[in-house]
Design a protein around this motif. Structure first.
Motif, PDB file in Angstrom:
ATOM      1  N   VAL A 117     -32.279  -8.279  16.424  1.00 21.26           N
ATOM      2  CA  VAL A 117     -30.821  -8.210  16.484  1.00 21.26           C
ATOM      3  C   VAL A 117     -30.224  -9.419  15.789  1.00 21.26           C
ATOM      4  O   VAL A 117     -30.733 -10.536  15.899  1.00 21.26           O
ATOM      5  N   LEU A 118     -29.155  -9.183  15.045  1.00 21.20           N
ATOM      6  CA  LEU A 118     -28.378 -10.247  14.421  1.00 21.20           C
ATOM      7  C   LEU A 118     -26.918 -10.023  14.793  1.00 21.20           C
ATOM      8  O   LEU A 118     -26.361  -8.949  14.542  1.00 21.20           O
ATOM      9  N   ASP A 119     -26.328 -11.030  15.413  1.00 23.94           N
ATOM     10  CA  ASP A 119     -24.953 -10.943  15.896  1.00 23.94           C
ATOM     11  C   ASP A 119     -24.047 -11.653  14.901  1.00 23.94           C
ATOM     12  O   ASP A 119     -24.180 -12.862  14.674  1.00 23.94           O
ATOM     13  N   LEU A 120     -23.136 -10.917  14.296  1.00 26.51           N
ATOM     14  CA  LEU A 120     -22.214 -11.461  13.298  1.00 26.51           C
ATOM     15  C   LEU A 120     -20.867 -11.700  13.969  1.00 26.51           C
ATOM     16  O   LEU A 120     -20.153 -10.760  14.323  1.00 26.51           O
ATOM     17  N   ASP A 121     -20.534 -12.968  14.147  1.00 26.34           N
ATOM     18  CA  ASP A 121     -19.355 -13.361  14.925  1.00 26.34           C
ATOM     19  C   ASP A 121     -18.395 -14.124  14.016  1.00 26.34           C
ATOM     20  O   ASP A 121     -18.686 -15.260  13.613  1.00 26.34           O
ATOM     21  N   PRO A 122     -17.243 -13.536  13.677  1.00 23.78           N
ATOM     22  CA  PRO A 122     -16.340 -14.195  12.733  1.00 23.78           C
ATOM     23  C   PRO A 122     -15.497 -15.288  13.385  1.00 23.78           C
ATOM     24  O   PRO A 122     -15.010 -15.140  14.503  1.00 23.78           O
ATOM     25  N   GLY A 123     -15.342 -16.387  12.654  1.00 20.23           N
ATOM     26  CA  GLY A 123     -14.446 -17.445  13.088  1.00 20.23           C
ATOM     27  C   GLY A 123     -13.123 -17.320  12.362  1.00 20.23           C
ATOM     28  O   GLY A 123     -13.088 -17.381  11.134  1.00 20.23           O
ATOM     29  N   PRO A 124     -12.010 -17.107  13.067  1.00 21.34           N
ATOM     30  CA  PRO A 124     -10.713 -16.960  12.404  1.00 21.34           C
ATOM     31  C   PRO A 124     -10.469 -18.096  11.412  1.00 21.34           C
ATOM     32  O   PRO A 124     -10.893 -19.232  11.652  1.00 21.34           O
ATOM     33  N   PRO A 125      -9.839 -17.778  10.269  1.00 19.16           N
ATOM     34  CA  PRO A 125      -9.208 -16.491   9.927  1.00 19.16           C
ATOM     35  C   PRO A 125     -10.158 -15.424   9.407  1.00 19.16           C
ATOM     36  O   PRO A 125      -9.704 -14.345   9.003  1.00 19.16           O
ATOM     37  N   ALA A 126     -11.442 -15.675   9.366  1.00 22.51           N
ATOM     38  CA  ALA A 126     -12.382 -14.605   9.012  1.00 22.51           C
ATOM     39  C   ALA A 126     -12.328 -13.503  10.077  1.00 22.51           C
ATOM     40  O   ALA A 126     -12.003 -13.760  11.238  1.00 22.51           O
ATOM     41  N   GLY A 127     -12.636 -12.291   9.656  1.00 23.22           N
ATOM     42  CA  GLY A 127     -12.596 -11.158  10.572  1.00 23.22           C
ATOM     43  C   GLY A 127     -13.702 -10.178  10.262  1.00 23.22           C
ATOM     44  O   GLY A 127     -14.720 -10.535   9.648  1.00 23.22           O
ATOM     45  N   VAL A 128     -13.478  -8.930  10.634  1.00 22.03           N
ATOM     46  CA  VAL A 128     -14.538  -7.941  10.478  1.00 22.03           C
ATOM     47  C   VAL A 128     -14.848  -7.663   9.005  1.00 22.03           C
ATOM     48  O   VAL A 128     -15.980  -7.305   8.671  1.00 22.03           O
ATOM     49  N   ALA A 129     -13.881  -7.842   8.105  1.00 18.63           N
ATOM     50  CA  ALA A 129     -14.144  -7.608   6.679  1.00 18.63           C
ATOM     51  C   ALA A 129     -15.229  -8.564   6.173  1.00 18.63           C
ATOM     52  O   ALA A 129     -16.134  -8.165   5.427  1.00 18.63           O
ATOM     53  N   GLU A 130     -15.162  -9.816   6.602  1.00 22.18           N
ATOM     54  CA  GLU A 130     -16.193 -10.779   6.225  1.00 22.18           C
ATOM     55  C   GLU A 130     -17.534 -10.412   6.867  1.00 22.18           C
ATOM     56  O   GLU A 130     -18.594 -10.548   6.253  1.00 22.18           O
ATOM     57  N   CYS A 131     -17.490  -9.932   8.112  1.00 21.30           N
ATOM     58  CA  CYS A 131     -18.717  -9.479   8.774  1.00 21.30           C
ATOM     59  C   CYS A 131     -19.371  -8.333   8.006  1.00 21.30           C
ATOM     60  O   CYS A 131     -20.603  -8.281   7.880  1.00 21.30           O
ATOM     61  N   CYS A 132     -18.562  -7.438   7.478  1.00 26.97           N
ATOM     62  CA  CYS A 132     -19.094  -6.307   6.724  1.00 26.97           C
ATOM     63  C   CYS A 132     -19.807  -6.783   5.466  1.00 26.97           C
ATOM     64  O   CYS A 132     -20.874  -6.269   5.108  1.00 26.97           O
TER      65      CYS A 132
ATOM     66  N   LEU B 204     -18.001 -25.740  12.616  1.00 28.73           N
ATOM     67  CA  LEU B 204     -18.378 -25.199  11.319  1.00 28.73           C
ATOM     68  C   LEU B 204     -17.897 -23.767  11.106  1.00 28.73           C
ATOM     69  O   LEU B 204     -18.019 -23.238  10.006  1.00 28.73           O
ATOM     70  N   ARG B 205     -17.377 -23.142  12.145  1.00 29.75           N
ATOM     71  CA  ARG B 205     -17.151 -21.697  12.093  1.00 29.75           C
ATOM     72  C   ARG B 205     -15.834 -21.215  11.498  1.00 29.75           C
ATOM     73  O   ARG B 205     -15.772 -20.083  11.017  1.00 29.75           O
ATOM     74  N   PRO B 206     -14.742 -21.977  11.533  1.00 30.12           N
ATOM     75  CA  PRO B 206     -13.476 -21.425  11.024  1.00 30.12           C
ATOM     76  C   PRO B 206     -13.604 -20.859   9.612  1.00 30.12           C
ATOM     77  O   PRO B 206     -14.112 -21.517   8.706  1.00 30.12           O
ATOM     78  N   GLY B 207     -13.189 -19.608   9.465  1.00 25.06           N
ATOM     79  CA  GLY B 207     -13.209 -18.953   8.164  1.00 25.06           C
ATOM     80  C   GLY B 207     -14.561 -18.424   7.741  1.00 25.06           C
ATOM     81  O   GLY B 207     -14.698 -17.895   6.637  1.00 25.06           O
ATOM     82  N   LYS B 208     -15.577 -18.559   8.616  1.00 26.35           N
ATOM     83  CA  LYS B 208     -16.914 -18.090   8.273  1.00 26.35           C
ATOM     84  C   LYS B 208     -17.457 -17.160   9.353  1.00 26.35           C
ATOM     85  O   LYS B 208     -16.894 -17.052  10.442  1.00 26.35           O
ATOM     86  N   VAL B 209     -18.560 -16.522   9.034  1.00 25.20           N
ATOM     87  CA  VAL B 209     -19.245 -15.647   9.981  1.00 25.20           C
ATOM     88  C   VAL B 209     -20.434 -16.413  10.555  1.00 25.20           C
ATOM     89  O   VAL B 209     -21.333 -16.819   9.805  1.00 25.20           O
ATOM     90  N   PHE B 210     -20.413 -16.627  11.860  1.00 22.93           N
ATOM     91  CA  PHE B 210     -21.554 -17.237  12.529  1.00 22.93           C
ATOM     92  C   PHE B 210     -22.620 -16.167  12.692  1.00 22.93           C
ATOM     93  O   PHE B 210     -22.404 -15.146  13.351  1.00 22.93           O
TER      94      PHE B 210
ATOM     95  N   GLY C 182     -17.889  -4.445  19.817  1.00 20.98           N
ATOM     96  CA  GLY C 182     -16.882  -4.089  20.814  1.00 20.98           C
ATOM     97  C   GLY C 182     -15.887  -5.204  21.016  1.00 20.98           C
ATOM     98  O   GLY C 182     -14.871  -5.035  21.692  1.00 20.98           O
ATOM     99  N   ALA C 183     -16.163  -6.351  20.403  1.00 23.76           N
ATOM    100  CA  ALA C 183     -15.244  -7.485  20.446  1.00 23.76           C
ATOM    101  C   ALA C 183     -14.726  -7.733  19.032  1.00 23.76           C
ATOM    102  O   ALA C 183     -14.017  -6.910  18.473  1.00 23.76           O
ATOM    103  N   LYS C 184     -15.142  -8.827  18.398  1.00 25.89           N
ATOM    104  CA  LYS C 184     -14.603  -9.162  17.076  1.00 25.89           C
ATOM    105  C   LYS C 184     -15.533  -8.830  15.932  1.00 25.89           C
ATOM    106  O   LYS C 184     -15.088  -8.690  14.794  1.00 25.89           O
ATOM    107  N   GLY C 185     -16.837  -8.749  16.187  1.00 24.68           N
ATOM    108  CA  GLY C 185     -17.786  -8.709  15.089  1.00 24.68           C
ATOM    109  C   GLY C 185     -18.674  -7.491  15.059  1.00 24.68           C
ATOM    110  O   GLY C 185     -18.309  -6.396  15.507  1.00 24.68           O
ATOM    111  N   LEU C 186     -19.876  -7.687  14.507  1.00 23.70           N
ATOM    112  CA  LEU C 186     -20.843  -6.614  14.324  1.00 23.70           C
ATOM    113  C   LEU C 186     -22.205  -7.064  14.842  1.00 23.70           C
ATOM    114  O   LEU C 186     -22.504  -8.257  14.898  1.00 23.70           O
ATOM    115  N   HIS C 187     -23.033  -6.077  15.197  1.00 21.85           N
ATOM    116  CA  HIS C 187     -24.436  -6.314  15.542  1.00 21.85           C
ATOM    117  C   HIS C 187     -25.315  -5.497  14.604  1.00 21.85           C
ATOM    118  O   HIS C 187     -25.115  -4.279  14.479  1.00 21.85           O
ATOM    119  N   LEU C 188     -26.261  -6.159  13.956  1.00 19.46           N
ATOM    120  CA  LEU C 188     -27.301  -5.450  13.195  1.00 19.46           C
ATOM    121  C   LEU C 188     -28.528  -5.316  14.082  1.00 19.46           C
ATOM    122  O   LEU C 188     -28.944  -6.287  14.724  1.00 19.46           O
TER     123      LEU C 188
END
Length: 293
Positions: free
Chosen positions: A129-144, A212-218, A167-173
């Motif tokens: 599993v890889l959890d893609l968690d965006p840090g604002p202002p990044a969002g689901v588009a960056e996760c995609c 380190l997270r603002p604007g990026k996908v953790f 089910g929250a802000k990001g994606l799970h692979l």
């Protein structure tokens, strides 16, 4: 009066059915229970034979929210329990094996979180599993964008990836794997996260440092550790609206429509149209082997 229902011969007392749990859309506890009964056929395979941690929110997401890992007081004797070895000792945890157990657990008002291994083979991970968690202002588009890169990178190692919303802000692979321990999968996932940050430095961060997270996908690789759990497919989340962790098609990730959020009422039509998009996780011939080294 507390309604008493029978589910597969088990008597269940259901409480506070009219209580609004999701204030943003008025979703009630009765609707939560109806949702789980309706999606049970696709949800139960993802719960079966896996110890469950509950993130409970009995008064809604604005009330008290707390994790329950040990068997809660008052758990019926017919609900399956298992002894699970943890770093801090042995825990006695719930295993949701059937519809009656699912409805009992749903009455607790909880998110479902499960390990990447089953109780029958606790030393072998069957999922990465890889959890893609965006840090604002990044969002689901960056996760995609990150998810698409990861899909190709995993495919290069012979590993087939599938995706769901958190089910929250990001994606799970998720990817089915075989012949590997949780430690080996965790180390492989860590290497992938480092490689993703190197390839996409403006987009990805693999370290947990929040600065380190603002604007990026953790890219959280740590949920592959044996002790860690991840939100189960189809679980509702403790959010203002009744959103669910929902499997999606790669075409939807490529298009990445704004939001890519699915509420409880969206899920059943998707199941009717696509079935369980994560069903391949259970197919032995789809499981990949991690590369050596």
């Amino acid at each position: 009066m507390t309604p008493i229902i029978s589910v597969d011969g088990r008597r269940l007392a259901l409480s506070n059915l009219e209580k609004v749990l999701y204030p943003a859309d008025g979703f009630t506890k009765g609707e939560v229970l109806h949702y789980y009964a309706t999606v049970a056929d696709v949800l139960l395979p993802h719960l079966r034979d896996r110890a469950v941690s509950f993130l409970r929110y009995p008064d809604g997401p604005d009330g008290q929210v707390f994790f329950t890992k040990n068997v809660p007081p008052g758990t019926p004797e017919w609900v399956t329990k298992a002894q699970v070895t943890r770093s801090d000792g042995v825990a006695r945890m719930v295993v949701v094996q059937d519809l009656a157990s699912l409805m009992w657990a749903a009455n607790l008002v909880a998110e479902f979180h499960t390990h990447q291994w089953t109780l029958t083979h606790p030393d072998h991970a069957d999922r990465l599993v890889l959890d893609l968690d965006p840090g604002p202002p990044a969002g689901v588009a960056e996760c995609c964008r990150v998810a698409l890169w990861l899909r190709e990178r995993l495919a290069a190692d012979g590993i087939e990836a599938f995706v769901k919303t958190s089910g929250a802000k990001g994606l799970h692979l998720l990817a089915p794997v075989r012949d590997a321990s949780p430690e080996q999968v965790s180390e492989y996932a860590r290497r992938l996260a480092v490689e993703a940050e190197t390839a996409l430095p403006a987009l990805v961060v693999h370290r947990m440092n929040r600065g380190l997270r603002p604007g990026k996908v953790f890219l959280d690789w740590s949920q592959n550790a044996a002790r860690k759990t991840t939100a189960t497919p189809y679980t509702l989340r403790a959010r203002p609206e009744a959103t669910a962790s929902t499997p999606v098609r790669w075409e939807e990730i490529a298009e990445c429509r704004d939001g890519l959020v699915f509420r409880a009422g969206d899920v059943v039509p998707r199941i009717q149209k696509y079935g369980d998009l994560l069903a391949p996780l259970f197919e032995a011939d789809r499981a990949g082997r991690l590369p050596q080294g």
